[in-house]
Design an enzyme around this catalytic site. Structure first.
Site, PDB file in Angstrom:
ATOM      1  N   PHE A 179      69.829  78.595 -86.702  1.00  0.00           N
ATOM      2  CA  PHE A 179      69.126  78.941 -85.732  1.00  0.00           C
ATOM      3  C   PHE A 179      68.242  80.670 -85.131  1.00  0.00           C
ATOM      4  O   PHE A 179      66.965  80.338 -85.980  1.00  0.00           O
ATOM      5  CB  PHE A 179      69.364  78.118 -84.158  1.00  0.00           C
ATOM      6  CG  PHE A 179      68.696  79.162 -82.859  1.00  0.00           C
ATOM      7  CD1 PHE A 179      67.398  79.109 -82.938  1.00  0.00           C
ATOM      8  CD2 PHE A 179      70.017  79.553 -81.909  1.00  0.00           C
ATOM      9  CE1 PHE A 179      67.198  79.735 -81.939  1.00  0.00           C
ATOM     10  CE2 PHE A 179      69.005  79.871 -80.447  1.00  0.00           C
ATOM     11  CZ  PHE A 179      67.507  80.549 -80.729  1.00  0.00           C
ATOM     12  N   ILE A 180      69.587  80.824 -85.591  1.00  0.00           N
ATOM     13  CA  ILE A 180      69.314  82.867 -85.467  1.00  0.00           C
ATOM     14  C   ILE A 180      68.660  82.741 -86.510  1.00  0.00           C
ATOM     15  O   ILE A 180      67.206  83.482 -87.362  1.00  0.00           O
ATOM     16  CB  ILE A 180      70.330  83.088 -85.149  1.00  0.00           C
ATOM     17  CG1 ILE A 180      71.148  82.760 -83.088  1.00  0.00           C
ATOM     18  CG2 ILE A 180      70.328  84.619 -84.591  1.00  0.00           C
ATOM     19  CD1 ILE A 180      71.409  83.953 -82.718  1.00  0.00           C
ATOM     20  N   TRP A 226      73.887  76.158 -96.585  1.00  0.00           N
ATOM     21  CA  TRP A 226      73.581  74.907 -96.830  1.00  0.00           C
ATOM     22  C   TRP A 226      72.624  74.449 -96.113  1.00  0.00           C
ATOM     23  O   TRP A 226      72.812  75.030 -94.721  1.00  0.00           O
ATOM     24  CB  TRP A 226      74.582  74.049 -96.951  1.00  0.00           C
ATOM     25  CG  TRP A 226      76.134  74.059 -97.209  1.00  0.00           C
ATOM     26  CD1 TRP A 226      76.583  72.881 -99.329  1.00  0.00           C
ATOM     27  CD2 TRP A 226      77.358  74.575 -97.503  1.00  0.00           C
ATOM     28  NE1 TRP A 226      77.311  74.049 -99.362  1.00  0.00           N
ATOM     29  CE2 TRP A 226      78.240  74.555 -98.521  1.00  0.00           C
ATOM     30  CE3 TRP A 226      77.566  75.323 -96.284  1.00  0.00           C
ATOM     31  CZ2 TRP A 226      79.450  74.741 -98.155  1.00  0.00           C
ATOM     32  CZ3 TRP A 226      78.774  75.420 -95.908  1.00  0.00           C
ATOM     33  CH2 TRP A 226      80.252  75.611 -96.861  1.00  0.00           C
ATOM     34  N   SER A 268      80.193  86.351 -80.331  1.00  0.00           N
ATOM     35  CA  SER A 268      80.064  86.112 -79.462  1.00  0.00           C
ATOM     36  C   SER A 268      80.349  86.534 -78.043  1.00  0.00           C
ATOM     37  O   SER A 268      81.630  86.771 -77.975  1.00  0.00           O
ATOM     38  CB  SER A 268      81.000  84.476 -80.286  1.00  0.00           C
ATOM     39  OG  SER A 268      80.115  84.252 -79.020  1.00  0.00           O
ATOM     40  N   TYR A 307      86.435  78.351 -81.426  1.00  0.00           N
ATOM     41  CA  TYR A 307      85.721  79.118 -82.132  1.00  0.00           C
ATOM     42  C   TYR A 307      85.488  81.306 -81.501  1.00  0.00           C
ATOM     43  O   TYR A 307      85.293  81.410 -82.694  1.00  0.00           O
ATOM     44  CB  TYR A 307      83.861  78.487 -81.771  1.00  0.00           C
ATOM     45  CG  TYR A 307      83.122  79.272 -82.010  1.00  0.00           C
ATOM     46  CD1 TYR A 307      82.546  79.916 -82.760  1.00  0.00           C
ATOM     47  CD2 TYR A 307      82.100  80.015 -80.375  1.00  0.00           C
ATOM     48  CE1 TYR A 307      81.102  80.967 -82.819  1.00  0.00           C
ATOM     49  CE2 TYR A 307      81.331  80.614 -80.947  1.00  0.00           C
ATOM     50  CZ  TYR A 307      80.939  80.873 -81.666  1.00  0.00           C
ATOM     51  OH  TYR A 307      80.362  82.285 -82.205  1.00  0.00           O
ATOM     52  N   LYS A 310      86.235  84.220 -83.952  1.00  0.00           N
ATOM     53  CA  LYS A 310      85.223  85.290 -83.512  1.00  0.00           C
ATOM     54  C   LYS A 310      85.827  86.598 -83.008  1.00  0.00           C
ATOM     55  O   LYS A 310      85.895  87.996 -83.656  1.00  0.00           O
ATOM     56  CB  LYS A 310      83.807  85.385 -82.685  1.00  0.00           C
ATOM     57  CG  LYS A 310      83.128  84.388 -83.222  1.00  0.00           C
ATOM     58  CD  LYS A 310      82.474  84.922 -84.382  1.00  0.00           C
ATOM     59  CE  LYS A 310      81.388  84.287 -84.967  1.00  0.00           C
ATOM     60  NZ  LYS A 310      80.580  84.572 -86.536  1.00  0.00           N
ATOM     61  N   ASN A 338      73.241  83.664 -74.571  1.00  0.00           N
ATOM     62  CA  ASN A 338      73.108  82.850 -74.577  1.00  0.00           C
ATOM     63  C   ASN A 338      71.479  82.544 -74.792  1.00  0.00           C
ATOM     64  O   ASN A 338      70.798  82.684 -74.580  1.00  0.00           O
ATOM     65  CB  ASN A 338      73.095  81.674 -73.215  1.00  0.00           C
ATOM     66  CG  ASN A 338      74.365  81.829 -72.080  1.00  0.00           C
ATOM     67  OD1 ASN A 338      75.296  82.381 -72.296  1.00  0.00           O
ATOM     68  ND2 ASN A 338      74.255  79.793 -72.158  1.00  0.00           N
ATOM     69  N   LYS A 373      71.287  71.542 -83.429  1.00  0.00           N
ATOM     70  CA  LYS A 373      72.273  72.099 -82.487  1.00  0.00           C
ATOM     71  C   LYS A 373      73.280  70.736 -81.830  1.00  0.00           C
ATOM     72  O   LYS A 373      74.379  71.300 -81.708  1.00  0.00           O
ATOM     73  CB  LYS A 373      72.081  72.909 -82.613  1.00  0.00           C
ATOM     74  CG  LYS A 373      71.814  74.530 -83.074  1.00  0.00           C
ATOM     75  CD  LYS A 373      71.611  75.417 -82.613  1.00  0.00           C
ATOM     76  CE  LYS A 373      73.080  76.107 -81.165  1.00  0.00           C
ATOM     77  NZ  LYS A 373      74.005  76.536 -82.540  1.00  0.00           N
ATOM     78  N   PHE A 399      74.025  70.827 -63.088  1.00  0.00           N
ATOM     79  CA  PHE A 399      75.689  70.139 -62.692  1.00  0.00           C
ATOM     80  C   PHE A 399      75.934  70.782 -60.607  1.00  0.00           C
ATOM     81  O   PHE A 399      75.073  71.928 -60.646  1.00  0.00           O
ATOM     82  CB  PHE A 399      76.561  71.397 -62.827  1.00  0.00           C
ATOM     83  CG  PHE A 399      77.133  70.667 -63.957  1.00  0.00           C
ATOM     84  CD1 PHE A 399      77.071  68.975 -64.282  1.00  0.00           C
ATOM     85  CD2 PHE A 399      77.336  71.381 -65.557  1.00  0.00           C
ATOM     86  CE1 PHE A 399      77.133  68.866 -65.649  1.00  0.00           C
ATOM     87  CE2 PHE A 399      77.409  71.008 -67.025  1.00  0.00           C
ATOM     88  CZ  PHE A 399      77.545  69.021 -67.027  1.00  0.00           C
ATOM     89  N   ASP A 402      81.225  73.437 -57.906  1.00  0.00           N
ATOM     90  CA  ASP A 402      82.864  73.040 -57.542  1.00  0.00           C
ATOM     91  C   ASP A 402      83.062  74.021 -57.273  1.00  0.00           C
ATOM     92  O   ASP A 402      84.498  74.226 -57.119  1.00  0.00           O
ATOM     93  CB  ASP A 402      83.172  71.727 -58.469  1.00  0.00           C
ATOM     94  CG  ASP A 402      84.005  73.219 -59.715  1.00  0.00           C
ATOM     95  OD1 ASP A 402      83.049  74.031 -60.049  1.00  0.00           O
ATOM     96  OD2 ASP A 402      84.639  72.729 -59.984  1.00  0.00           O
TER      97      ASP A 402
END
Length: 327
Positions: free
Chosen positions: A10-11, A31, A113, A142, A146, A174, A183, A206, A209
């Site tokens: 993506f980026i 790849w 990240s 993940y 990082k 984000n 993705k 959502f 809550d």
């Protein structure tokens, strides 16, 4: 020559497109796979594409003509479970490239990240001050990988070990925009809400809550991919800037803001359906993220960020509603 790892993603592919337009000689380390990622670079073909397993030989053969390594390649799924593969890809490869750039005096810019911030929910918790970075507690494999590399970099600098002539890490928040279509579950919320509408429904969000927080008021720092590329290019044009920096807009926007912006860009009525949060997310859902962009501004980055409404309109009108949605 500029090396970009992960440039069929993506980026990385958006950066490749921009450098192509600037007539830079680029070599992609990645790849293509079988997810249609070739389309991400089809309109902006790099000088060459090298598979990661051949990176050592390539670096040896071209060490005198490489002026920067932009390391964006990683296993980026927050749901990744294979710890050995994540360590090999996100930590070992990153260390190898760092050491090579230090030895050969090649500039090194890499992707960190916002996942390193873990369960942070308060503005003051999203600071990229070096002393704060060392104490972060990521919630997934993940983010942890990082964080491991960020801490390695800071330790190298603190202990006066050899470092690249320029080094910079970017904690992406984000990010949304074209070329993210491969993705799967990690695709941006903007694209998901657009798809809700295209399927004949309305954007679904959502329910909250958390007591005192209304449905749809959950907020994130959403950043247009073009702004991310501008920051990377600014770093390339400012070789004296070193450090680990947040890469967001510095402004949290609600999911309801996002859903309404998607409706406006598509040209439909502002309607939203609230659904129950899955039990697996209850108690673990992050209700607020906002990058503290102070340090990047202090070192000289002054470009204004794209508003959420403008970015979503650009994404939908210029890409998603076209027959060919790729950059």
């Amino acid at each position: 020559m500029i090396i970009i790892t992960g440039a069929t993603g993506f980026i990385g592919s958006c950066l490749q497109a921009r450098l192509y337009d600037l007539k830079e000689k680029t070599v992609v380390i990645d790849w293509l796979g079988d997810e249609g990622k070739w389309r991400n670079i089809a309109n902006h073909v790099p000088t060459d594409l090298i598979f990661p397993e051949y990176i050592d030989d390539f670096l040896v053969q071209h060490c005198k003509v490489i002026r920067a390594v932009i390391h964006l390649g990683a296993i980026s799924e927050t749901t990744a479970r294979d710890g050995d593969l994540v360590w090999k890809t996100n930590v070992n490869l990153s260390k190898k490239l760092w050491h090579w750039c230090a030895l050969n005096q090649v500039r090194f810019i890499y992707a960190s990240s916002a996942a390193t911030y873990g369960g942070a929910n308060q503005l003051e918790e999203f600071t990229d001050e070096p002393n704060h970075i060392a104490d972060l507690k990521p919630l997934n494999l993940y983010g942890w990988s990082k964080q491991v590399f960020d801490r390695f970099v800071l330790e190298q600098v603190r202990n006066h070990q050899p470092v690249p002539p320029q080094w910079a890490g970017l904690k992406f928040f984000n990010v949304y925009g074209p070329n993210e279509y491969h993705k799967g579950k990690m695709i941006s919320v903007v694209k998901v809400k657009f798809d809700d509408i295209q399927k004949g429904g309305v954007p679904r969000l959502f329910k909250s809550d958390r007591d005192g927080l209304t449905d749809g008021a959950q907020a994130r720092d959403f950043i247009w991919v073009g702004d991310v590329i501008e920051i990377i290019l600014w770093l390339l044009n400012n070789p004296d800037v070193n450090g680990i920096y947040n890469c967001g807009t510095g402004q949290a926007r609600t999911y309801l803001d996002l859903a309404y912006a998607v409706c406006d860009a598509v040209g439909c009525k502002r309607e939203v359906e609230f659904i129950d949060m899955p039990q697996s997310l209850q108690g673990q859902y992050q209700y607020f993220t906002q990058a503290d962009m102070t340090r990047l501004k202090v070192v000289g980055y002054q470009r204004a960020f794209t508003s959420l409404e403008e970015g979503i309109s650009k994404y939908i009108q210029d890409y998603l509603l076209r027959p060919d949605p790729y950059l």
